[in-house]
Design a protein around this motif. Structure first.
Motif, mmCIF file in Angstrom:
data_model
loop_
_atom_site.group_PDB
_atom_site.id
_atom_site.type_symbol
_atom_site.label_atom_id
_atom_site.label_comp_id
_atom_site.label_asym_id
_atom_site.label_seq_id
_atom_site.Cartn_x
_atom_site.Cartn_y
_atom_site.Cartn_z
ATOM 1 N N LEU A 1 64.818 37.597 43.726
ATOM 2 C CA LEU A 1 64.707 38.912 43.097
ATOM 3 C C LEU A 1 64.319 39.908 44.179
ATOM 4 N N ALA A 2 64.829 41.129 44.091
ATOM 5 C CA ALA A 2 64.478 42.155 45.069
ATOM 6 C C ALA A 2 64.538 43.520 44.407
ATOM 7 N N GLY A 3 63.647 44.410 44.834
ATOM 8 C CA GLY A 3 63.666 45.754 44.274
ATOM 9 C C GLY A 3 62.873 46.715 45.130
ATOM 10 N N HIS A 4 63.159 47.999 44.957
ATOM 11 C CA HIS A 4 62.453 49.051 45.692
ATOM 12 C C HIS A 4 61.913 50.066 44.700
ATOM 13 N N SER A 5 60.617 50.407 44.833
ATOM 14 C CA SER A 5 59.980 51.434 44.015
ATOM 15 C C SER A 5 60.117 51.088 42.529
ATOM 16 N N LEU B 1 60.265 32.438 41.109
ATOM 17 C CA LEU B 1 61.400 32.988 41.841
ATOM 18 C C LEU B 1 60.941 33.664 43.131
ATOM 19 N N GLU B 2 61.671 33.431 44.194
ATOM 20 C CA GLU B 2 61.422 34.138 45.457
ATOM 21 C C GLU B 2 61.660 35.627 45.204
ATOM 22 N N THR B 3 60.655 36.448 45.508
ATOM 23 C CA THR B 3 60.721 37.857 45.121
ATOM 24 C C THR B 3 60.320 38.760 46.277
ATOM 25 N N PHE B 4 61.094 39.829 46.469
ATOM 26 C CA PHE B 4 60.852 40.805 47.531
ATOM 27 C C PHE B 4 60.632 42.172 46.885
ATOM 28 N N LEU B 5 59.418 42.694 47.034
ATOM 29 C CA LEU B 5 59.038 43.950 46.390
ATOM 30 C C LEU B 5 58.766 45.001 47.460
ATOM 31 N N PHE B 6 59.662 45.964 47.574
ATOM 32 C CA PHE B 6 59.543 47.004 48.584
ATOM 33 C C PHE B 6 58.928 48.261 47.968
ATOM 34 N N ASN B 7 57.796 48.700 48.527
ATOM 35 C CA ASN B 7 57.074 49.880 48.035
ATOM 36 C C ASN B 7 56.835 49.796 46.523
ATOM 37 N N PRO B 8 56.217 48.703 46.068
ATOM 38 C CA PRO B 8 55.989 48.538 44.627
ATOM 39 C C PRO B 8 54.918 49.500 44.121
ATOM 40 N N SER C 1 49.235 32.618 39.113
ATOM 41 C CA SER C 1 48.645 32.450 40.440
ATOM 42 C C SER C 1 49.523 31.653 41.405
ATOM 43 N N SER C 2 50.408 30.808 40.886
ATOM 44 C CA SER C 2 51.282 30.015 41.762
ATOM 45 C C SER C 2 52.499 30.804 42.238
ATOM 46 N N TRP C 3 52.764 31.914 41.592
ATOM 47 C CA TRP C 3 53.882 32.776 41.998
ATOM 48 C C TRP C 3 53.390 33.704 43.106
ATOM 49 N N ILE C 4 54.030 33.654 44.267
ATOM 50 C CA ILE C 4 53.574 34.423 45.426
ATOM 51 C C ILE C 4 54.694 35.363 45.877
ATOM 52 N N PRO C 5 54.793 36.534 45.263
ATOM 53 C CA PRO C 5 55.841 37.483 45.661
ATOM 54 C C PRO C 5 55.555 38.074 47.035
ATOM 55 N N ASN C 6 56.594 38.560 47.680
ATOM 56 C CA ASN C 6 56.476 39.220 48.979
ATOM 57 C C ASN C 6 56.417 40.728 48.761
ATOM 58 N N LEU C 7 55.277 41.325 49.092
ATOM 59 C CA LEU C 7 55.083 42.764 48.924
ATOM 60 C C LEU C 7 55.179 43.454 50.276
ATOM 61 N N PHE C 8 55.864 44.596 50.300
ATOM 62 C CA PHE C 8 56.030 45.363 51.529
ATOM 63 C C PHE C 8 55.569 46.792 51.259
ATOM 64 N N SER D 1 48.419 36.619 43.323
ATOM 65 C CA SER D 1 48.717 36.152 44.678
ATOM 66 C C SER D 1 49.863 36.966 45.270
ATOM 67 N N ALA D 2 49.912 37.005 46.592
ATOM 68 C CA ALA D 2 51.001 37.742 47.243
ATOM 69 C C ALA D 2 51.009 37.473 48.737
ATOM 70 N N ASN D 3 52.190 37.577 49.314
ATOM 71 C CA ASN D 3 52.335 37.723 50.757
ATOM 72 C C ASN D 3 52.480 39.222 51.003
ATOM 73 N N LEU D 4 51.452 39.828 51.560
ATOM 74 C CA LEU D 4 51.424 41.283 51.720
ATOM 75 C C LEU D 4 51.760 41.664 53.157
ATOM 76 N N THR D 5 52.821 42.443 53.322
ATOM 77 C CA THR D 5 53.218 42.951 54.632
ATOM 78 C C THR D 5 53.018 44.459 54.652
ATOM 79 N N VAL D 6 52.248 44.923 55.634
ATOM 80 C CA VAL D 6 51.930 46.345 55.764
ATOM 81 C C VAL D 6 52.621 46.891 57.010
ATOM 82 N N ASN D 7 53.325 47.987 56.849
ATOM 83 C CA ASN D 7 53.978 48.637 57.985
ATOM 84 C C ASN D 7 52.989 49.609 58.623
#
Length: 323
Positions: A139-143, A163-170, A221-228, A286-292
C-alpha cells in the motif's frame, strides 16, 4: 529489477507509483490524449502495469491505482510485490478540489472511514489481498492518500493481515508542538498532555470497563508501516514528537502513562465519554519513521512527494515498536 532490500529503491518505487496517480488525474482533467499522455513512465520504468484506476463516485476523479509487477523474464524477483495499491493526495484543481478538501476535513473529524471513496478503496484492497495474498501487496499514499492507506492498512491488520505500507507525509492533526523551538517547553507540554490523556483514559476505564481503543491498538502493534515525514511540513511533523516522546517517557520511568496516552487523543476521549466512539486515524502503535532532515525552503517542498525519490536527501530512520 525491483531492489526490494534497498531502502532508497523501495521508497522511490512507492513514491513514483503514487505520483503516477497524481498525473493520471491531472491528465484526466486536462483531457490529454495520445502523445500528450505522460503518466505511464511513472510505473513502466519499474516494470509495473496499470491494471485498474480507482474512481471516486462523487466527482469521477482518479484517486488511486492498482499496479501489477511484470518484470522481464530475465529479471524475475520472488521478493518483489505482485501488486501495489497507490493513493494520491489533494489536487488543487477545480474538478477535484471540493471533493478532496471535503475528505481532508473528514480526516480531521476522524470520519474518513464513512466516505464512499474509502469504501471503494477498501474493497479494492480486500479484492487484491484475496486474489494475491498479503505478502505480495504494497500500500502507498501521499498526504490524503496516505490517510487512505493508513486506514486500509489498519483495517487489514485488525484481521491479522499485515501489508507492507508506505505513507508519505501522512496527516497528523494536532497542536503544532513540534514547531516550538525550546526543547524543555516542548517536553513539558507533551508530558502534561500525556498526563491529561492518561487520566481521562483511566476515568473512562472506570466508567466503561476499558478504553474503547485498547484492544484494537494492541492488535495493530505487529503492523509496522513506513512513515516518511519532513520537520518543515506541519501536516505530518507531529509524528516526530509523537514517537520520540514515547521513548522519552519510557526512559524516565513513565512508560505506563504514555502507553495509555499514546493510543488516545483528548478530543476522541471526550467523544467517547458522550457515547460517540471514535478511533483516531493518526495514532499508530509501531512504525519505521524516516525523517528528511534536508533543508526545505518552504511548505510546498516540505510537503512535496518529489523529495522521497531524490537520492541526495539527508534522511534519518528509526523503528518504534509498541509493547
Amino acid at each position: 529489477m525491483l531492489k526490494r532490500n534497498c531502502q532508497h529503491h523501495r521508497r522511490s518505487v512507492a513514491a513514483s507509483l503514487v505520483q503516477g496517480v497524481y498525473v493520471l488525474e491531472c491528465e484526466r482533467q486536462q483531457n490529454h490524449q495520445g502523445s500528450e499522455v505522460l503518466a505511464p513512465p511513472w510505473w513502466e520504468f519499474f516494470h509495473f502495469e496499470l491494471i485498474r484506476k480507482l474512481v471516486d463516485d462523487a466527482d469521477s476523479s482518479f484517486f488511486g491505482a492498482i499496479y501489477e509487477f511484470k518484470p522481464p523474464a530475465s529479471n524475475q524477483d520472488s521478493n518483489a510485490p505482485k501488486f501495489v495499491i497507490a493513493f494520491r493526495g489533494t489536487i488543487t484543481k477545480k474538478e477535484s478540489l471540493t471533493r478532496d478538501l471535503t475528505l481532508d476535513l473528514h480526516i480531521i473529524q476522524n470520519c474518513l472511514h464513512r466516505s464512499s471513496r474509502f469504501e471503494i478503496a477498501m474493497q479494492a484492497v480486500r479484492n487484491v489481498v484475496s486474489a494475491a495474498g498479503s505478502s505480495n501487496i504494497w500500500l502507498a499514499g501521499h498526504s490524503l492518500g496516505s490517510a487512505m492507506a493508513t486506514l486500509a492498512g489498519k483495517n487489514m491488520a485488525k484481521m491479522g493481515i499485515l501489508l507492507e505500507t508506505f505513507l508519505f507525509n501522512p496527516p497528523f492533526f494536532s497542536a503544532p508542538i513540534e514547531r516550538i523551538k525550546y526543547k524543555n517547553v516542548k517536553q513539558g507540554i507533551r508530558i502534561a498532555s500525556s498526563l491529561i490523556t492518561a487520566g481521562l483514559s483511566v476515568a473512562l476505564t472506570a466508567h466503561h470497563g476499558k478504553p474503547v481503543s485498547e484492544d484494537s491498538f494492541a492488535l495493530l502493534s505487529s503492523w509496522i508501516p513506513n512513515l516518511f515525514v519532513n520537520p518543515g511540513d506541519h501536516i505530518c511533523s507531529e509524528y516526530i514528537g509523537y514517537f520520540e516522546h514515547r521513548r522519552n517517557m519510557e526512559e524516565i520511568g513513565a512508560g505506563y502513562i504514555e502507553r495509555l496516552a499514546t493510543q488516545n487523543s483528548i478530543g476522541d476521549l471526550f467523544l467517547t465519554a458522550f457515547g460517540k466512539e471514535s478511533e483516531p486515524l493518526h495514532l499508530l502503535p509501531s512504525a519505521n519513521l524516516t525523517v528528511n532532515l534536508s533543508p526545505s525552503p518552504d511548505f510546498r517542498n516540505a510537503h512535496g512527494l518529489h523529495q522521497w525519490w531524490k537520492p541526495d536527501q539527508h534522511l534519518q530512520s528509526k523503528q518504534y515498536i509498541y509493547r
